[in-house]
Design a protein around this motif. Structure first.
Motif, PDB file in Angstrom:
ATOM      1  N   PHE A 217     -27.908  58.137 -84.288  1.00 14.34           N
ATOM      2  CA  PHE A 217     -27.746  59.227 -83.342  1.00 14.34           C
ATOM      3  C   PHE A 217     -28.801  60.317 -83.508  1.00 14.34           C
ATOM      4  N   SER A 218     -29.713  60.083 -84.419  1.00 16.10           N
ATOM      5  CA  SER A 218     -30.748  61.080 -84.651  1.00 16.10           C
ATOM      6  C   SER A 218     -31.638  61.208 -83.417  1.00 16.10           C
ATOM      7  N   PRO A 219     -32.052  62.449 -83.089  1.00 16.22           N
ATOM      8  CA  PRO A 219     -32.938  62.614 -81.935  1.00 16.22           C
ATOM      9  C   PRO A 219     -34.268  61.904 -82.149  1.00 16.22           C
ATOM     10  N   GLN A 220     -34.715  61.868 -83.390  1.00 13.86           N
ATOM     11  CA  GLN A 220     -35.925  61.099 -83.673  1.00 13.86           C
ATOM     12  C   GLN A 220     -35.467  59.753 -84.251  1.00 13.86           C
ATOM     13  N   ALA A 221     -34.862  58.950 -83.366  1.00 14.13           N
ATOM     14  CA  ALA A 221     -34.193  57.728 -83.814  1.00 14.13           C
ATOM     15  C   ALA A 221     -35.147  56.838 -84.600  1.00 14.13           C
TER      16      ALA A 221
ATOM     17  N   LEU B 119     -26.896  76.652 -76.770  1.00 14.07           N
ATOM     18  CA  LEU B 119     -26.599  77.010 -75.386  1.00 14.07           C
ATOM     19  C   LEU B 119     -26.392  75.791 -74.496  1.00 14.07           C
ATOM     20  N   ASP B 120     -26.979  74.666 -74.838  1.00 14.07           N
ATOM     21  CA  ASP B 120     -26.774  73.488 -73.987  1.00 14.07           C
ATOM     22  C   ASP B 120     -25.593  72.649 -74.452  1.00 14.07           C
ATOM     23  N   LYS B 121     -24.892  73.128 -75.456  1.00 14.46           N
ATOM     24  CA  LYS B 121     -23.614  72.544 -75.897  1.00 14.46           C
ATOM     25  C   LYS B 121     -23.716  71.080 -76.307  1.00 14.46           C
ATOM     26  N   ASN B 122     -24.875  70.678 -76.823  1.00 14.90           N
ATOM     27  CA  ASN B 122     -24.973  69.302 -77.292  1.00 14.90           C
ATOM     28  C   ASN B 122     -24.716  69.224 -78.795  1.00 14.90           C
ATOM     29  N   LEU B 123     -24.264  70.327 -79.340  1.00 12.30           N
ATOM     30  CA  LEU B 123     -23.908  70.423 -80.754  1.00 12.30           C
ATOM     31  C   LEU B 123     -25.099  70.189 -81.679  1.00 12.30           C
ATOM     32  N   ARG B 124     -26.249  70.417 -81.153  1.00 12.09           N
ATOM     33  CA  ARG B 124     -27.474  70.418 -81.950  1.00 12.09           C
ATOM     34  C   ARG B 124     -28.228  71.706 -81.634  1.00 12.09           C
ATOM     35  N   VAL B 125     -28.899  72.238 -82.622  1.00 19.23           N
ATOM     36  CA  VAL B 125     -29.684  73.455 -82.365  1.00 19.23           C
ATOM     37  C   VAL B 125     -31.152  73.062 -82.355  1.00 19.23           C
ATOM     38  N   SER B 126     -31.765  73.234 -81.200  1.00 20.73           N
ATOM     39  CA  SER B 126     -33.170  72.856 -81.063  1.00 20.73           C
ATOM     40  C   SER B 126     -34.064  74.022 -81.484  1.00 20.73           C
ATOM     41  N   ALA B 127     -35.354  73.710 -81.610  1.00 22.45           N
ATOM     42  CA  ALA B 127     -36.328  74.762 -81.941  1.00 22.45           C
ATOM     43  C   ALA B 127     -36.299  75.843 -80.868  1.00 22.45           C
ATOM     44  N   GLN B 128     -36.167  75.420 -79.608  1.00 24.10           N
ATOM     45  CA  GLN B 128     -36.115  76.396 -78.511  1.00 24.10           C
ATOM     46  C   GLN B 128     -34.879  77.293 -78.638  1.00 24.10           C
ATOM     47  N   GLU B 129     -33.750  76.678 -78.927  1.00 27.28           N
ATOM     48  CA  GLU B 129     -32.508  77.458 -79.010  1.00 27.28           C
ATOM     49  C   GLU B 129     -32.542  78.432 -80.192  1.00 27.28           C
TER      50      GLU B 129
ATOM     51  N   GLN C  73     -36.535  69.600 -77.267  1.00 28.22           N
ATOM     52  CA  GLN C  73     -36.254  68.262 -77.788  1.00 28.22           C
ATOM     53  C   GLN C  73     -36.354  68.211 -79.315  1.00 28.22           C
ATOM     54  N   PHE C  74     -36.862  69.259 -79.917  1.00 26.20           N
ATOM     55  CA  PHE C  74     -37.047  69.243 -81.371  1.00 26.20           C
ATOM     56  C   PHE C  74     -35.816  69.849 -82.034  1.00 26.20           C
ATOM     57  N   ASN C  75     -34.924  68.962 -82.482  1.00 29.64           N
ATOM     58  CA  ASN C  75     -33.681  69.461 -83.074  1.00 29.64           C
ATOM     59  C   ASN C  75     -33.860  69.816 -84.544  1.00 29.64           C
TER      60      ASN C  75
ATOM     61  N   ALA D 165     -29.852  60.504 -72.596  1.00 29.40           N
ATOM     62  CA  ALA D 165     -31.308  60.352 -72.490  1.00 29.40           C
ATOM     63  C   ALA D 165     -31.731  60.377 -71.022  1.00 29.40           C
ATOM     64  N   ARG D 166     -30.913  59.781 -70.158  1.00 35.30           N
ATOM     65  CA  ARG D 166     -31.241  59.790 -68.718  1.00 35.30           C
ATOM     66  C   ARG D 166     -31.112  61.202 -68.152  1.00 35.30           C
ATOM     67  N   ILE D 167     -30.149  61.927 -68.661  1.00 30.84           N
ATOM     68  CA  ILE D 167     -30.019  63.324 -68.212  1.00 30.84           C
ATOM     69  C   ILE D 167     -31.252  64.132 -68.618  1.00 30.84           C
ATOM     70  N   GLU D 168     -31.707  63.894 -69.848  1.00 34.43           N
ATOM     71  CA  GLU D 168     -32.904  64.603 -70.308  1.00 34.43           C
ATOM     72  C   GLU D 168     -34.114  64.253 -69.441  1.00 34.43           C
ATOM     73  N   ASP D 169     -34.229  62.976 -69.105  1.00 31.80           N
ATOM     74  CA  ASP D 169     -35.330  62.544 -68.223  1.00 31.80           C
ATOM     75  C   ASP D 169     -35.235  63.253 -66.877  1.00 31.80           C
ATOM     76  N   LEU D 170     -34.012  63.295 -66.361  1.00 31.63           N
ATOM     77  CA  LEU D 170     -33.791  63.938 -65.062  1.00 31.63           C
ATOM     78  C   LEU D 170     -34.182  65.422 -65.128  1.00 31.63           C
ATOM     79  N   GLN D 171     -33.793  66.062 -66.211  1.00 33.92           N
ATOM     80  CA  GLN D 171     -34.123  67.480 -66.361  1.00 33.92           C
ATOM     81  C   GLN D 171     -35.635  67.698 -66.352  1.00 33.92           C
ATOM     82  N   ARG D 172     -36.343  66.790 -66.959  1.00 41.34           N
ATOM     83  CA  ARG D 172     -37.806  66.924 -66.984  1.00 41.34           C
ATOM     84  C   ARG D 172     -38.402  66.819 -65.582  1.00 41.34           C
TER      85      ARG D 172
END
Lengths: 347, 804
Positions: free
Chosen positions: A33-37, A224-234, A267-269, A297-304
């Motif tokens: 489940f790691s973002p950098q799988a 803030l995006d409630k994915n239970l991960r804190v990104s560099a941006q957040e 994307q950098f958690n 992942a598809r949602i992230e693609d869509l957001q981009r």
């Protein structure tokens, strides 16, 4: 009929905490489940000289928070430089070794906690013996394979690094959360994601940014995006807002203006906030988690792609994907309730 | 009570017509003629001065006689003079201050030992508001001639204007009084004494001093213009028509605008802004180059909500005098008006006739404050309209400034004054709660209630109500009808009471306008408020009505003493004695034990600091046994609650905080804590109280996000979706503020729930999708979306079935 009644649930009540749990499943020891799988995130902390007991304690506390954040992320390798061992020579030597070891799928997050200085030409980070220069940091990070890599420098005058890491651009062309156009991202694709506590080398007062940045890594309020991960941006956004609030509350002119430069900070958690759950490979739960990861992942693609889409189309597509994620989430919740509550009392 | 028994002469309204009559005089004024201080005989003290005065005085005299064209020609001829000081005077008179400064420098090089040159150069710096440089030059002049009166006078003025050391100012004044002065300066100083007497409402003393000054001026054959101007002021202050007197001055100098400016000043300090406006219009009509008059006119127009006219007037002043810091401050303020303030009118939707209320709020704050401010202002208008029997003739304008210094500049032109609100008639300005973010003790709702009372007391009395009476009623309204009931008296006031520092009611205005010790202004506010509580008790039945009748008597020109004596049947000494006795009955026991009470409070605070919780609680309880009404900073209730918290006595802590709130406490953090404790108790009564606490807290700290979050959640739980929607909308507005909430997805989710409760499926979908656009992984929002989606499908299916 009122919608509330029609829904058959009391929407005013809080949801069971099971909804907030994130799950991991074991696949031969790799936490998928790691973002950098399948990759390693090198979490490197360099704690510089405090100078006074207060600063030393402050930097030490920030380091502890970073260590906890590193521990929360699967697939992370932590390295800490502190005290007399945190010399330029030792640090450079370690990175020379890392260069031989790091793969193209790996990434690195380097955190500098301490005091910095800028003499108008050169940035220096204060460590025992010879200070580490901006050029040292540039060389270390740009020569590493893999990436993108992240540099978080919370020191005074740290903004001096911005020009160094982005010499073709002036600082007004910074890429932040509001300007992630494809073109801009492509231009910076290969560069390092840089976060600094100040906007240039002339902001030389000791900074508040680091304390808030490291604090953010364990706070739901930062997610803030409630994915239970804190990104560099957040973490950046949280710290930036807190610093602004402090100066406003104290009615002082702000002496630091944090900056973020580089690709895909969302994307950098840097930390995860949930407890890890275990799913057996091949189980129904593992399947669902895999599906969920795919939808996300598809949602992230869509957001981009959002900037290239008509808003109504974007929202429709987003809604479809989210509904899919919600249905999977519902199925996961049912299984998790069963796991958590074998007696079925919660059913 | 019939106020006709104390009927006094009304101010004639003929003053209003004077602008038209004055147009004739202004035609004589050349455009370049500037406003210039008289020389006050500065050239009469030494041979150089006397020699130069033979050239200078004819030009000066022409100007003082209103022959501005002649004066200008005269000064132009002096530009050709070989003497740099004469050139400097000529440039100065012709409004070329830079060239005047250069010529002064040349004069100083040519006459390095002349006290006259340095003193006049100092005067030039005074004209450009550079008080420190002026002060230095006056000192240099005094080094050259230690008994040179104009330099002493200049030093006094520079110290007064620049806020210099009081001791030095006092000693300079003493020395000046001992010097042999020329008649011009002597007259000028005599007239200063008259002004001081007039500003102190000492009209008998002013009358005598003015008569003496007139005799002196006539004996010395000096100009009577200033004397006549002050005679007009005396008439104005005694509610007589000043215009015939001003016309006497205009007969001597048809362009004498200073008389109207002087009247404008006294109209301003007695809060008669509409008359001030008329006087200043007259002044600028007579002398369109009177930059000070334009500036004062601009400030007054601003107070009368004539923003465009104020803009023009202040710009006009700036065009002629770009040095005045007040002008620059006001120009900046006007930028704020134009760029960041927005006006909204009430009631909404509009009804027939003009609006009742206009709010001028910072556009960044409008979404947070507007509904609270409008509701409270409209409520106060409703209460006051009935109580004071007044139907406002114009919309009441309420301005809230997020920056305290903007508010102060708007009110008095210069920053650095510690005020919270100022009323100018149908308009009042005040600090927004955001101007006090660090403070727990600014209750904007109370300030608004206080200022709104001034609107009515000023209008009812046609601005003739004395300061103490108007402030007293405002404080009385705060305590008796305001958003936080009960007397809120600071410790410094109790100390003043214990030290018997209350003034006689006949002198109470001095406590506001000429305070003689640090806290006297706040002591005076509280005394004035207490006087009305006393009058209320004393008059008994229908006291409120009788107080209003007293207020109406001021419109007829009655004095405080007359009004009080008539209403209470007591002489002023009797009234003072009765009030003192009432204070003793109300607070005597407490005041006797005040040192002990203070000691217990201090001990309690110290014990808190040292984490001796039981000792802190014990001290607080001892203090409360002496006096339990104190809810200002360091209230013993808060000491006790904190100690109880640390001792784990949650129930007792909740009780203490509840008492604190019931006694009128409004500090944000303790009340939020009270709310949480009440909600933890989970009883319906506690929830109702918690809601009430938070509703009141919005009038103290509306920028507190926690407050709106908790209140919104509670309203949702209580199925009050419209109220919940309001709170969550404020939260969204707060998110745009620095330090505001940043986690927006839960707020949108709550708004989606609100929409469900309001049976609005479309809006609910919109809100939940907004939440999910921000946070796609937000599970509670995902779940709601799923539910809503199923419901939509079900509805479509049902429609299909029914159509079949």
């Amino acid at each position: 009929m009122a919608i509330e009644a029609a829904l058959g649930v009391n929407l005013m009540k809080s949801y069971p905490c099971v909804f907030f749990l994130r799950l991991l499943f074991l696949t031969g020891g790799i936490l998928s489940f790691s973002p950098q799988a399948q990759a390693t995130l090198y979490y490197v902390i360099l704690e510089g000289l405090g100078g006074t007991a207060t600063y030393t304690a402050n930097f030490s506390s920030q380091r502890s928070q970073l260590e906890a954040a590193a521990a929360s992320l699967p697939g992370t390798e932590l390295k800490v430089f502190l005290g007399e061992e945190a010399t330029r020579e030792v640090v450079r030597s370690w990175f020379e070794q890392l260069k031989l070891k790091i793969t193209t799928t790996d990434s690195l997050a380097l955190f500098l906690l301490g005091h910095g200085s800028f003499d108008g030409e050169q940035y220096k980070f204060n460590v025992p013996e010879i200070d580490i220069t901006g050029e040292d940091l540039h060389q270390i990070l740009t020569e590493l394979p893999g990436g993108p890599h992240l540099l978080v420098n919370t020191s005074s005058a740290s903004g001096a690094l911005l020009e160094l890491f982005n010499p073709q651009k002036n600082t007004s062309q910074r890429i932040n959360n509001n300007d992630t156009s494809q073109q801009a991202l492509e231009e910076l694709e290969s560069s390092v994601l840089v976060i600094t506590a100040t906007r240039n080398g002339n902001e030389k007062n000791a900074t508040l940014f680091g304390s808030f940045f490291t604090q953010a890594l364990s706070l739901e309020a930062a997610d803030l995006d409630k994915n239970l991960r804190v990104s560099a941006q957040e973490a950046f956004d949280y710290a930036n807002a807190q610093v602004e609030a402090v100066f406003k509350e104290e009615n002082r002119l702000s002496t630091e203006h944090s900056q973020l430069l580089g690709p895909e900070p969302k994307q950098f958690n840097l930390a995860r906030l949930d407890e890890q759950q275990i799913a057996t490979e091949g189980s129904r739960l593992a399947q669902l988690l895999s599906q969920q990861e795919s939808v996300e992942a598809r949602i992230e693609d869509l957001q981009r792609q959002r900037s290239t889409m008509v808003n109504s189309e974007y929202l429709q597509a987003l809604q479809t994907l989210i509904l899919e994620a919600a249905r999977i989430g519902e199925d996961i919740d049912q299984i998790v309730i069963g796991i958590d509550d074998p007696a079925g009392e919660k059913q | 009570m019939n106020p006709s028994g104390i009927l006094h002469r009304k101010l004639p309204r003929r003053v209003m017509l004077s602008t038209i009559a004055l147009a004739f005089f202004s035609s004589q004024l050349p455009a370049s003629a500037a406003t210039r201080e008289p020389l006050y005989g500065a050239y009469s003290y030494d041979p150089l001065g006397r020699k130069l005065s033979t050239y200078l005085l004819p030009c000066e005299d022409s100007y003082r006689q209103g022959k501005h064209l002649q004066s200008e020609q005269c000064f132009r001829s002096l530009l050709e003079s070989s003497h740099p000081l004469l050139q400097a005077e000529a440039f100065w008179a012709l409004d070329d201050l830079q060239s005047a400064n250069n010529a002064m420098r040349a004069a100083q090089q040519e006459h390095p030992d002349s006290a006259l040159v340095r003193s006049r150069w100092g005067d030039l710096f005074m004209q450009t508001y550079q008080y420190q440089q002026a002060f230095n030059l006056y000192n240099e002049a005094l080094t050259l001639d230690a008994t040179y009166p104009p330099a002493y006078y200049g030093r006094v003025r520079s110290l007064q204007a620049g806020g210099g050391e009081p001791e030095l100012l006092q000693s300079s004044l003493l020395t000046l009084n001992q010097l042999k002065l020329n008649p011009e300066l002597s007259l000028h100083l005599r007239l200063e004494e008259v002004r001081i007497a007039l500003e102190g409402d000492m009209y008998d003393e002013a009358t005598i001093a003015l008569a003496n000054a007139r005799d002196f001026a006539e004996q010395e054959s000096l100009s009577l213009l200033e004397v006549i101007s002050l005679e007009a002021v005396l008439a104005f202050m005694r509610f007589e028509d000043p215009q015939p007197i001003i016309y006497k001055a205009l007969a001597l100098n048809p362009t004498w605008a200073e008389g109207w400016v002087e009247l404008g000043h006294f109209a301003e300090i007695t809060r008669r802004y509409r008359q001030e406006y008329t006087f200043l219009k007259n002044a600028v009509t007579l002398n369109p180059n009177h930059w000070q008059a334009w500036l004062d006119l601009g400030q007054t127009a601003l107070r009368l909500n004539l923003v465009e006219e104020a803009n023009e007037a202040i710009k006009r002043s700036y065009a002629g005098d770009a040095f005045n810091p007040r002008t620059i401050n006001l120009l900046r303020l006007l930028d704020t008006f134009n760029n960041t303030m927005v006006v909204s009118a009430y009631p909404q939707p509009p009804q027939a006739g003009s609006p009742e209320l206009e709010l001028r709020l910072d556009k960044e704050e409008k979404a947070v404050l507007e509904s609270y401010v409008a509701d409270l202002a409209l409520e106060s208008i409703k209460v006051y309209k009935q109580r004071y029997r007044l139907q406002p003739k114009a919309p009441i304008v309420v301005e809230l400034f997020p920056k305290h210094e903007d508010f102060v500049v708007r009110s008095v032109g210069m920053p650095g004054v510690g005020i919270l609100g100022v009323t100018f008639g149908y308009l009042f300005a005040m600090d927004s709660p955001s101007a006090h973010v660090k403070e727990d003790y600014y209750h904007w709702g109370t300030t608004l209630w206080h200022e709104m009372a001034h609107v009515f007391t000023l209008e009812v009395s046609e601005h003739l109500v004395p300061r103490w009476f108007s402030e007293g009623i405002s404080v009385w309204e705060e305590w008796n009808s305001g958003p936080v009931r009960g007397r809120k008296i600071p410790l410094s006031v109790y100390k003043a009471m214990a030290e018997d520092k209350f003034l006689s009611v006949s002198e109470l205005d001095n406590g506001f306008m000429r305070p003689s010790y640090q806290d006297q202004v706040i002591v005076s506010y509280m005394q004035a408020g207490l006087i009305f509580d006393f009058i209320g008790d004393y008059l008994g039945e229908n006291a409120e009505e009788k107080i209003v009748t007293m207020l109406y008597a001021f419109k007829e020109g009655a004095t405080s003493n007359q009004v009080l004596s008539h209403a209470t049947g007591m002489t002023i000494p009797e009234f003072d004695a009765a009030f003192k006795s009432w204070i003793t009955s109300e607070y005597g026991d407490f005041l006797e034990q005040l040192p002990k009470w203070q000691g217990e409070v201090e001990e309690g605070l110290q014990a808190l600091k040292e984490e001796r919780w039981a000792a802190a609680a014990a001290s607080a309880m001892k203090a409360l046994s002496i006096h339990d009404k104190y809810t200002e900073p360091n209230s013993p209730w808060l000491i006790l609650a904190r100690a109880q918290e640390k001792l784990g006595q949650t129930k007792l802590q909740c009780d203490s905080l509840l008492r604190y709130w019931q006694e009128g406490g409004y500090a944000t953090q303790p009340l939020l804590q009270l709310t949480r404790l009440l909600l933890d108790g989970n009883s319906p009564e506690a929830v109702t109280t918690a809601i009430q606490v938070m509703q009141e807290l919005r009038l103290a700290d509306p920028f507190n996000a926690d407050l709106h979050q908790i209140l919104g959640d509670l309203y949702l739980e209580q199925n009050q979706p419209l109220l919940a929607e309001s709170e969550f909308s404020v939260l969204l507005a707060l998110s745009k503020q620095t330090g505001g909430p940043r986690d927006l997805a839960p707020i949108h989710l709550n708004l989606a729930k609100v929409a469900i409760a309001l049976n609005d499926l479309t809006k609910s979908m919109d809100q939940v999708m907004t939440a999910l656009t921000i946070a796609p992984s937000y599970r509670p929002a995902q779940k709601l979306l799923l539910e809503l989606s199923r419901l939509q499908t079900e509805n479509s299916s049902n429609r299909g079935t029914s159509n079949d």
